[in-house]
Design a protein around this motif. Structure first.
Motif, PDB file in Angstrom:
ATOM      1  N   GLU A  52       0.956  -1.162   0.013  1.00  0.00           N
ATOM      2  CA  GLU A  52      -0.008   0.056   0.019  1.00  0.00           C
ATOM      3  C   GLU A  52       1.042   1.264  -0.082  1.00  0.00           C
ATOM      4  OE1 GLU A  52      -3.266   0.379   3.012  1.00  0.00           O
ATOM      5  OE2 GLU A  52      -3.734  -1.654   2.864  1.00  0.00           O
ATOM      6  N   ALA A  53       0.300   2.178  -0.553  1.00  0.00           N
ATOM      7  CA  ALA A  53       0.940   3.667  -0.328  1.00  0.00           C
ATOM      8  C   ALA A  53       1.161   3.902   1.072  1.00  0.00           C
ATOM      9  CB  ALA A  53      -0.013   4.859  -0.845  1.00  0.00           C
ATOM     10  N   VAL A 322      -3.701  -3.959  -3.936  1.00  0.00           N
ATOM     11  CA  VAL A 322      -3.546  -2.442  -3.290  1.00  0.00           C
ATOM     12  C   VAL A 322      -4.088  -1.501  -4.143  1.00  0.00           C
ATOM     13  CG1 VAL A 322      -2.133  -3.196  -1.341  1.00  0.00           C
ATOM     14  CG2 VAL A 322      -1.164  -2.550  -3.505  1.00  0.00           C
ATOM     15  N   THR A 323      -5.325  -1.626  -5.063  1.00  0.00           N
ATOM     16  CA  THR A 323      -5.831  -0.637  -5.761  1.00  0.00           C
ATOM     17  C   THR A 323      -4.628  -0.178  -6.765  1.00  0.00           C
ATOM     18  OG1 THR A 323      -7.224  -0.327  -3.918  1.00  0.00           O
ATOM     19  CG2 THR A 323      -7.603   1.178  -5.964  1.00  0.00           C
ATOM     20  N   GLN A 346      -5.101   2.993  -0.567  1.00  0.00           N
ATOM     21  CA  GLN A 346      -4.241   2.078  -0.992  1.00  0.00           C
ATOM     22  C   GLN A 346      -3.212   2.702  -1.857  1.00  0.00           C
ATOM     23  OE1 GLN A 346      -6.496  -1.446  -1.735  1.00  0.00           O
ATOM     24  NE2 GLN A 346      -5.655  -2.457   0.344  1.00  0.00           N
ATOM     25  N   ILE A 347      -4.068   3.579  -2.988  1.00  0.00           N
ATOM     26  CA  ILE A 347      -3.118   4.097  -3.849  1.00  0.00           C
ATOM     27  C   ILE A 347      -2.776   5.518  -3.867  1.00  0.00           C
ATOM     28  CG2 ILE A 347      -5.089   4.544  -5.535  1.00  0.00           C
ATOM     29  CD1 ILE A 347      -1.608   3.058  -6.487  1.00  0.00           C
ATOM     30  N   GLY A 348      -3.602   6.230  -2.901  1.00  0.00           N
ATOM     31  CA  GLY A 348      -3.369   7.593  -2.608  1.00  0.00           C
ATOM     32  C   GLY A 348      -3.992   8.661  -3.230  1.00  0.00           C
ATOM     33  N   THR A 353      -7.063   5.752  -8.208  1.00  0.00           N
ATOM     34  CA  THR A 353      -8.434   4.629  -8.000  1.00  0.00           C
ATOM     35  C   THR A 353      -8.896   4.449  -9.065  1.00  0.00           C
ATOM     36  OG1 THR A 353      -8.403   5.731  -5.486  1.00  0.00           O
ATOM     37  CG2 THR A 353     -10.290   4.424  -6.393  1.00  0.00           C
ATOM     38  N   LEU A 354      -9.397   5.783  -9.933  1.00  0.00           N
ATOM     39  CA  LEU A 354     -10.134   5.469 -11.088  1.00  0.00           C
ATOM     40  C   LEU A 354      -9.235   4.624 -12.111  1.00  0.00           C
ATOM     41  CD1 LEU A 354     -11.699   9.027 -11.395  1.00  0.00           C
ATOM     42  CD2 LEU A 354     -12.700   6.977 -10.861  1.00  0.00           C
ATOM     43  N   ASP A 355      -8.073   4.715 -12.277  1.00  0.00           N
ATOM     44  CA  ASP A 355      -7.125   4.138 -13.205  1.00  0.00           C
ATOM     45  C   ASP A 355      -7.355   2.475 -12.711  1.00  0.00           C
ATOM     46  OD1 ASP A 355      -6.272   6.206 -14.290  1.00  0.00           O
ATOM     47  OD2 ASP A 355      -4.339   6.233 -13.249  1.00  0.00           O
TER      48      ASP A 355
END
Ligand code: PGA
Ligand code: ZN
Length: 430
Positions: A52-53, A322-323, A346-348, A353-355
């Motif tokens: 995770e980030a 982790v997204t 998780q991705i920050g 998140t949309l990606d």
């Protein structure tokens, strides 16, 4: 000349606020050039994935080291300087600028807890400037058809979220066959209350886990699932994959022994035996979804499970992905799972998140939007799940303010918008 489709941030404020476990997290307020303010706060996991980030914690005397004053200072210092430097044409541009200022590949310097709170507030700012709701703005941005999701209510807790001996972390009720979000929420709440009565009768009292589900001293997953099926039937509804279904998140990192071995029910199982164990559960109970059935780095276990059960059940990667769009792509090509859990922190960034959702869709993987076990009353994920139309959300029990904030927002969207369909997206019956 000011361009009114752009977001111009005139002031940035941040502070520590408490999450649902009583630990601090980052709260952000952006003031826009028209005087409007947008707020957001970051959630926090307990059973976090290794990749995770990075959530920045102070590590000093305050709050057992869990203070977030440095992350707050990231927002009011370097991020504020960048954010107020010029108007922003796109969320993508704003998120990319924050990643750039951070300079690491996992937001370790400024903290993903700082960045995600700003990113969520900025998303609200773009919706404000476009004079629309956050869910409608996200639908337009991503070209998605809006959808009200099937809620997955986590009503029995174990693993890292509870003090009982239960190895699996989450047992969820999913009213797949409900006609509307409102009906789904009612079903979830009624099952929760029926379960409360059964738990009280059988165990006297039971504590609650971090996500508001009950945490009685059930010995093993079978006993937990029996209790849940009985509670569903107490409400007069049918426990079935297409009516009131069950989903589990074993969160297998928590009982992984290394070397392809897992400790479940006091026994050590190898990969093949754990697949058999899950298959027996699938044969016995109306289970529609299994999340993190294997550990995040046990790709061989994931592949075995996918081969054995991927056609008949939803297999969701949480700690596994982790997204992260790149990891999701790898999982799709390597046949690790057919679904992805989506957690913005998780991705920050919201853009990241949309990606992740886009890549999952390109590979015909389903998505489920998720809260964290440490939450605030921020309800952003409700708009996120509707706007991206992925059709599934988990936000804990249908009780406690930080959990119901999301379910209540979903019902509000349903009541205000009219005409947004409820249910799983096409092609995701199970
Ligand atoms: P976490 O757990 O928020 O504590 O990481 C939630 C999950 O594993 O899905
Ligand atoms: Zn999980």
């Amino acid at each position: 000349m000011p361009d009114d489709s752009k977001v111009t941030i005139s002031a940035v404020a941040a502070r520590q606020t408490l999450d649902s476990r009583g630990y601090p997290t980052v709260a952000v307020r952006l003031t826009l050039d028209d005087g409007a303010t947008v707020d957001a706060s970051a959630p926090a996991g307990a059973s976090t994935g290794e990749f995770e980030a990075v959530e920045l914690r102070d590590g000093d005397d305050a709050y057992s080291g869990r203070g977030v004053r440095q992350a707050v200072a990231s927002v009011t210092g370097e991020l504020a300087e960048a954010l107020t430097s010029h108007p922003w044409a796109t969320l993508h541009e704003l998120d990319a600028a924050m990643i750039d200022v951070d300079g690491t590949d996992n937001l370790a310097r400024l903290g993903a807890n700082a960045v995600v709170a700003v990113s969520i507030a900025a998303t609200r700012a773009f919706a404000h400037v476009a004079d629309t709701s956050v869910h409608a703005w996200l639908a337009r941005l991503t070209g998605s058809s809006e959808r009200l999701p099937v809620p997955h209510f986590n009503v029995l807790n174990g693993g890292a979220h509870a003090a009982n001996p239960l190895d699996f972390q989450e047992f969820m009720v999913a009213p797949v066959g409900a006609a509307s979000e409102e009906e789904a929420v009612q079903t979830g709440a009624e099952v929760y209350h029926a379960l409360a009565a059964r738990v009280k009768q059988r165990f006297g009292t039971a504590g609650l886990g971090d996500e508001g589900g009950f945490a009685p001293d059930v010995a093993n997953p079978h006993e937990a699932l029996d209790l849940l099926v009985a509670a569903i039937e107490d409400t007069g509804l049918t426990a079935a994959v297409d009516e009131v279904a069950i989903a589990i998140d074993p969160a297998a990192n928590g009982f992984y022994q290394g070397d392809g071995r897992y400790r479940v029910d006091g026994r050590v199982l190898d990969r093949g035996q754990l697949v058999d164990y899950y298959e027996r559960l699938l044969d016995t109970y109306p289970l529609r979804s299994i999340e993190d059935g294997f550990a995040e780095d046990d790709h061989e276990g994931w592949r075995l499970m996918f081969d054995a059960t991927g056609r008949r059940t939803q297999l969701v990667g949480d700690d596994l992905y982790v997204t992260d769009a790149r990891r999701i792509e790898e999982g799709a090509l390597s046949h690790w799972s057919n679904a992805v859990l989506i957690k913005p922190n998780q991705i920050g960034t919201v853009t990241g998140t949309l990606d992740a959702i886009t890549v999952a869709r390109e590979h015909d993987m389903r998505c489920m939007v998720s809260h964290r076990s440490g939450e605030t009353t921020d309800d952003f994920i409700a708009d996120l799940v509707v706007g991206t139309g992925v059709g599934q959300i988990k936000s804990g029990a249908p009780a406690r303010g930080e959990r119901v904030a999301k379910y209540n927002r979903l019902m509000e969207i349903e009541a205000e918008s009219g005409g947004i369909p409820y249910g799983l997206a096409e092609g995701s019956a199970r």
